[in-house]
Scaffold this active site. Sequence first.
Site, PDB file in Angstrom:
ATOM      1  N   SER A 114       2.136  -9.718   3.580  1.00  0.00           N
ATOM      2  CA  SER A 114       1.986 -11.170   3.705  1.00  0.00           C
ATOM      3  C   SER A 114       2.627 -11.672   4.990  1.00  0.00           C
ATOM      4  O   SER A 114       2.185 -12.663   5.570  1.00  0.00           O
ATOM      5  CB  SER A 114       2.617 -11.865   2.499  1.00  0.00           C
ATOM      6  OG  SER A 114       1.992 -11.454   1.303  1.00  0.00           O
ATOM      7  N   ARG A 115       3.652 -10.970   5.461  1.00  0.00           N
ATOM      8  CA  ARG A 115       4.344 -11.414   6.675  1.00  0.00           C
ATOM      9  C   ARG A 115       3.562 -11.102   7.946  1.00  0.00           C
ATOM     10  O   ARG A 115       3.922 -11.583   9.020  1.00  0.00           O
ATOM     11  CB  ARG A 115       5.740 -10.801   6.735  1.00  0.00           C
ATOM     12  CG  ARG A 115       6.710 -11.429   5.727  1.00  0.00           C
ATOM     13  CD  ARG A 115       8.146 -10.989   5.972  1.00  0.00           C
ATOM     14  NE  ARG A 115       9.074 -11.787   5.185  1.00  0.00           N
ATOM     15  CZ  ARG A 115       9.494 -11.489   3.970  1.00  0.00           C
ATOM     16  NH1 ARG A 115       9.041 -10.387   3.394  1.00  0.00           N
ATOM     17  NH2 ARG A 115      10.341 -12.261   3.333  1.00  0.00           N
ATOM     18  N   ALA A 175       0.259 -15.172  -1.692  1.00  0.00           N
ATOM     19  CA  ALA A 175      -0.300 -14.902  -0.358  1.00  0.00           C
ATOM     20  C   ALA A 175      -1.018 -13.561  -0.404  1.00  0.00           C
ATOM     21  O   ALA A 175      -0.795 -12.679   0.427  1.00  0.00           O
ATOM     22  CB  ALA A 175       0.782 -14.931   0.715  1.00  0.00           C
ATOM     23  N   LEU A 176      -1.888 -13.408  -1.365  1.00  0.00           N
ATOM     24  CA  LEU A 176      -2.470 -12.111  -1.686  1.00  0.00           C
ATOM     25  C   LEU A 176      -3.393 -11.600  -0.578  1.00  0.00           C
ATOM     26  O   LEU A 176      -4.056 -12.367   0.103  1.00  0.00           O
ATOM     27  CB  LEU A 176      -3.250 -12.204  -2.999  1.00  0.00           C
ATOM     28  CG  LEU A 176      -2.449 -12.662  -4.230  1.00  0.00           C
ATOM     29  CD1 LEU A 176      -3.326 -12.649  -5.465  1.00  0.00           C
ATOM     30  CD2 LEU A 176      -1.202 -11.807  -4.437  1.00  0.00           C
ATOM     31  N   HIS A 189      -2.398  -6.169  -2.236  1.00  0.00           N
ATOM     32  CA  HIS A 189      -2.225  -6.635  -3.618  1.00  0.00           C
ATOM     33  C   HIS A 189      -3.459  -6.311  -4.462  1.00  0.00           C
ATOM     34  O   HIS A 189      -3.341  -5.935  -5.634  1.00  0.00           O
ATOM     35  CB  HIS A 189      -2.000  -8.149  -3.635  1.00  0.00           C
ATOM     36  CG  HIS A 189      -0.760  -8.598  -2.954  1.00  0.00           C
ATOM     37  ND1 HIS A 189      -0.780  -9.294  -1.767  1.00  0.00           N
ATOM     38  CD2 HIS A 189       0.543  -8.463  -3.286  1.00  0.00           C
ATOM     39  CE1 HIS A 189       0.460  -9.582  -1.404  1.00  0.00           C
ATOM     40  NE2 HIS A 189       1.280  -9.082  -2.304  1.00  0.00           N
ATOM     41  N   ASP A 248      -5.421  -7.476   0.741  1.00  0.00           N
ATOM     42  CA  ASP A 248      -6.031  -6.266   0.203  1.00  0.00           C
ATOM     43  C   ASP A 248      -5.019  -5.309  -0.420  1.00  0.00           C
ATOM     44  O   ASP A 248      -5.349  -4.554  -1.338  1.00  0.00           O
ATOM     45  CB  ASP A 248      -6.802  -5.523   1.307  1.00  0.00           C
ATOM     46  CG  ASP A 248      -8.108  -6.210   1.670  1.00  0.00           C
ATOM     47  OD1 ASP A 248      -8.511  -7.138   0.931  1.00  0.00           O
ATOM     48  OD2 ASP A 248      -8.726  -5.831   2.685  1.00  0.00           O
ATOM     49  N   ARG A 297      -0.434  -3.409   5.307  1.00  0.00           N
ATOM     50  CA  ARG A 297      -0.757  -4.771   4.886  1.00  0.00           C
ATOM     51  C   ARG A 297       0.490  -5.453   4.345  1.00  0.00           C
ATOM     52  O   ARG A 297       1.222  -4.895   3.543  1.00  0.00           O
ATOM     53  CB  ARG A 297      -1.822  -4.748   3.796  1.00  0.00           C
ATOM     54  CG  ARG A 297      -3.174  -4.277   4.269  1.00  0.00           C
ATOM     55  CD  ARG A 297      -4.038  -5.446   4.675  1.00  0.00           C
ATOM     56  NE  ARG A 297      -5.387  -5.027   5.010  1.00  0.00           N
ATOM     57  CZ  ARG A 297      -6.370  -5.866   5.287  1.00  0.00           C
ATOM     58  NH1 ARG A 297      -6.152  -7.162   5.269  1.00  0.00           N
ATOM     59  NH2 ARG A 297      -7.562  -5.425   5.598  1.00  0.00           N
ATOM     60  N   GLN A 325      15.847 -13.589  -3.998  1.00  0.00           N
ATOM     61  CA  GLN A 325      15.836 -12.438  -3.096  1.00  0.00           C
ATOM     62  C   GLN A 325      15.897 -12.831  -1.625  1.00  0.00           C
ATOM     63  O   GLN A 325      15.885 -11.956  -0.756  1.00  0.00           O
ATOM     64  CB  GLN A 325      14.600 -11.576  -3.350  1.00  0.00           C
ATOM     65  CG  GLN A 325      13.274 -12.161  -2.897  1.00  0.00           C
ATOM     66  CD  GLN A 325      12.117 -11.265  -3.260  1.00  0.00           C
ATOM     67  OE1 GLN A 325      11.839 -11.010  -4.428  1.00  0.00           O
ATOM     68  NE2 GLN A 325      11.424 -10.764  -2.245  1.00  0.00           N
ATOM     69  N   GLY A 347       3.593  -1.439  -5.275  1.00  0.00           N
ATOM     70  CA  GLY A 347       3.076  -0.775  -4.085  1.00  0.00           C
ATOM     71  C   GLY A 347       4.135   0.057  -3.388  1.00  0.00           C
ATOM     72  O   GLY A 347       5.307  -0.346  -3.307  1.00  0.00           O
TER      73      GLY A 347
END
Length: 282
Positions: free
Chosen positions: A188-189, A33-34, A38, A36, A186, A62, A149
Amino acid sequence: MTSTITTIDGVRRTVAAAKAEGRRVALVPTMGALHDGHLALVARAREVADLVVVSVFVNPLQFGPKEDFARYPRDLDADLALLDAAGADVLFAPDAAELLPEGRTSTRVVAGPVGGTLEGRIRPGHFDGVLTIVLKLLNAVGPDTAVFGQKDAQQVFLVAQMIRDLDVPVALDVVATVREADGLARSSRNAYLAPGERVLARAVPAALDAAESSADQDVDAMVAAAQGALAGEDGADLEYLAVVDPATFRPVDDGYRGRALVLVAARVGGTRLIDNRFVHLG
């Protein structure tokens, strides 16, 4: 063009060939779900290595039993298109049968005391699952550098701890958090946020702004300012707010002076958001 490899044997052969030519290899581990954020990691990997491998694996280890594993966004074709445009060399996309052939692992990495605090307290066992898969990816790929990150600050601390404690032969490179125009980190969620919730989510970076503005006072004043920023937004529910020593990830005391890390987690609607910022106290 970015090539896709789905097996451990395949990625090992590709990396071994690159290293035989004297090329340096970087790995960017992701769950897909890349966005910016990533791509900033990919850009950094491109700077420090000759062969850039990006892994996409939604790690079941996880996720807790009531968490969002099944609905976690997945779009491998879109990820591949983004990686191709970003100049990644390899997309390593093993399925669960490849990376976890027995469904789980009998042996796991244990994150230690810090792994049971903050995110680890909210999500018991989360970091054991993270570190187990990160170590498997590092062993599978064998990169010279792994790029992570800063948004996932506790994860970064624990990965660094694991690398040090287990003598993993890899350098860790940490990239600053990439933010939206309004300051939201930023993630994905973020895709889970409804339009109204997206506005409320701004309270999370606003809490960090407030903390930083009060950092010339003391810890209590800084925490109160951050909590006040969140309390003013009905619908943004604070889960934790902590100020830690970046060297130990332990809470600082009232008289602490120097570099500190402020961490916040809040729930907006059904979406958990985390963020952090370095500040200088005193």
